[in-house]
Design an enzyme around this catalytic site. Structure first.
Site, PDB file in Angstrom:
ATOM      1  N   LYS A  47       4.193   0.727 -28.707  1.00 53.29           N
ATOM      2  CA  LYS A  47       3.947   0.023 -29.971  1.00 53.29           C
ATOM      3  C   LYS A  47       5.041   0.333 -30.997  1.00 53.29           C
ATOM      4  O   LYS A  47       5.441  -0.534 -31.774  1.00 53.29           O
ATOM      5  CB  LYS A  47       2.575   0.416 -30.528  1.00 53.29           C
ATOM      6  CG  LYS A  47       2.255  -0.133 -31.915  1.00 53.29           C
ATOM      7  CD  LYS A  47       2.373  -1.662 -31.991  1.00 53.29           C
ATOM      8  CE  LYS A  47       1.685  -2.248 -33.206  1.00 53.29           C
ATOM      9  NZ  LYS A  47       2.090  -1.669 -34.488  1.00 53.29           N
TER      10      LYS A  47
ATOM     11  N   HIS B 295       7.917  -1.760 -30.073  1.00 52.42           N
ATOM     12  CA  HIS B 295       7.530  -3.131 -30.433  1.00 52.42           C
ATOM     13  C   HIS B 295       7.841  -3.398 -31.905  1.00 52.42           C
ATOM     14  O   HIS B 295       8.417  -4.428 -32.270  1.00 52.42           O
ATOM     15  CB  HIS B 295       6.030  -3.310 -30.159  1.00 52.42           C
ATOM     16  CG  HIS B 295       5.386  -4.486 -30.829  1.00 52.42           C
ATOM     17  ND1 HIS B 295       5.023  -4.475 -32.161  1.00 52.42           N
ATOM     18  CD2 HIS B 295       5.017  -5.692 -30.350  1.00 52.42           C
ATOM     19  CE1 HIS B 295       4.469  -5.636 -32.485  1.00 52.42           C
ATOM     20  NE2 HIS B 295       4.454  -6.388 -31.403  1.00 52.42           N
ATOM     21  N   ASN B 296       7.482  -2.447 -32.773  1.00 50.11           N
ATOM     22  CA  ASN B 296       7.733  -2.638 -34.190  1.00 50.11           C
ATOM     23  C   ASN B 296       9.218  -2.583 -34.522  1.00 50.11           C
ATOM     24  O   ASN B 296       9.687  -3.269 -35.424  1.00 50.11           O
ATOM     25  CB  ASN B 296       6.971  -1.592 -35.005  1.00 50.11           C
ATOM     26  CG  ASN B 296       5.509  -1.952 -35.174  1.00 50.11           C
ATOM     27  OD1 ASN B 296       4.941  -2.650 -34.337  1.00 50.11           O
ATOM     28  ND2 ASN B 296       4.885  -1.468 -36.225  1.00 50.11           N
TER      29      ASN B 296
ATOM     30  N   GLU C 166      10.494  -5.883 -33.764  1.00 56.51           N
ATOM     31  CA  GLU C 166      10.044  -6.765 -34.846  1.00 56.51           C
ATOM     32  C   GLU C 166      10.979  -6.673 -36.051  1.00 56.51           C
ATOM     33  O   GLU C 166      11.310  -7.693 -36.670  1.00 56.51           O
ATOM     34  CB  GLU C 166       8.625  -6.378 -35.248  1.00 56.51           C
ATOM     35  CG  GLU C 166       8.058  -7.138 -36.426  1.00 56.51           C
ATOM     36  CD  GLU C 166       6.742  -6.534 -36.884  1.00 56.51           C
ATOM     37  OE1 GLU C 166       6.651  -6.171 -38.079  1.00 56.51           O
ATOM     38  OE2 GLU C 166       5.828  -6.394 -36.048  1.00 56.51           O
TER      39      GLU C 166
ATOM     40  N   SER D 279      -1.354  -4.472 -32.271  1.00 53.25           N
ATOM     41  CA  SER D 279      -0.579  -5.450 -33.032  1.00 53.25           C
ATOM     42  C   SER D 279      -1.408  -6.718 -33.202  1.00 53.25           C
ATOM     43  O   SER D 279      -2.153  -7.105 -32.303  1.00 53.25           O
ATOM     44  CB  SER D 279       0.735  -5.773 -32.303  1.00 53.25           C
ATOM     45  OG  SER D 279       1.472  -6.749 -33.002  1.00 53.25           O
TER      46      SER D 279
END
Length: 311
Positions: free
Chosen positions: A172, A175-176, A179, A122
């Protein structure tokens, strides 16, 4: 250390430059030549094919970092690289691969006597300056061997070992998904303010929120830059794509029986943003008119009714 990087797009190219600046020997390769020439101008060793990239790696075990789109492109690139390496060499997948694919690929790579690391990355276009957040999965011994690379790419405390193969891409992915929810919340909040009777300058709102507020974040700092360029976002169309990671996060939440309404709805809102004229909204408007006589808006822009008289 020394490594080859294949895939010099928006992130891969900047990663190669950051590694060169950090003192590493980087052999940079790409399908098209222009990014290779740019990396060479920054100090990387140019290579115009995967074969040339691997041939120019001098240290053992050789390390090849793949930075290409997820899916079949990653599979094709991985298999190409595998055919050129020797047992003990290391492949790092730094793209946004689905963690299920990563687990499968790790087994293929291990069967060939190679080492495989999945590195959720990221940082976007700011990574060259600020560093990249790295979420890494695979064998711990391989993680330790490659640590000088992680240290150079990431800011202080910006990388970590997440677990066995697939863990890096899984973290990840989530994480997105987070987001997505954060972006949706900022977007809705700004729209409420923009539609209100007060209509404060959104640049001023953002400046205040950036200092001492519990909602301050890097995303808010980016909002400040966006509003500085275009205070009313008049030149931006509200069409929001998705990379697939939000979809995978929602599916993982379903698989794990985890309620994730915010992430799920933020993904669905992206779908809404791509509809110039929603058919489902047309159906709702027509039904409201039928049962309650509520006005409908026609293509001409006029308001009117289309309710049939009860017999």
């Amino acid at each position: 250390m020394e490594l080859g990087i294949y895939g010099l797009g928006r992130m891969g190219g900047n990663m190669a430059v950051r590694l060169v600046r950090g003192g590493h020997r980087v052999v940079a390769a790409n399908r098209s030549p222009e990014p290779v020439n740019e990396a060479a101008a920054a100090g990387a060793v140019p290579a115009f094919s995967i074969e040339e990239m691997v041939s120019k790696l001098e240290e053992t075990p050789r390390i090849v970092w793949i930075m290409v789109p997820s899916g079949q492109v990653t599979d094709d690139t991985l298999h190409h690289v595998m055919g050129l390496l020797k047992p003990g060499d290391i492949i790092v997948d730094g793209g946004n691969s689905n963690f299920h694919d990563t687990i499968r690929r790790s087994q293929e790579v291990a069967a060939a006597g190679l080492n495989y690391m999945d590195c959720g990355t990221s940082g976007g276009i700011w990574g060259l300056k600020e560093g990249y957040s790295l979420m890494i999965g695979g064998e711990k011994s391989t993680f330790d061997h490659c640590e000088p690379i992680w240290q150079t790419l990431a800011p202080p405390n910006g990388y970590g070992y997440m677990g066995t193969s697939g863990a890096g891409h899984f973290v990840k992915m989530v994480h997105n998904g987070v987001e997505y929810g954060m972006l949706q919340a900022y977007g809705e909040g700004y729209e409420i303010i923009e539609k209100s009777q007060f209509k404060p300058d959104l640049r001023e709102v953002t400046r205040v929120w950036q200092n001492g507020s519990v909602v301050r974040s890097w995303l808010l700092d980016l909002a400040a830059l966006a509003f500085a360029d275009d205070p009313e976002l008049a030149n931006i169309k509200g069409y929001v794509q998705d990379s697939g990671e939000g979809r995978w996060t929602v599916q993982a939440a379903i698989d794990e029986d985890v309620p994730a309404p915010v992430i799920t709805l933020s993904l669905l809102q992206r779908f809404v943003s791509r509809q110039d004229d929603s058919f489902s909204a047309k159906v709702i408007a027509a039904l409201r008119n039928q049962f309650g006589g509520h006005a409908v808006k026609f293509e001409s822009g006029e308001l009117g009714g289309m309710k049939h008289e009860a017999e």
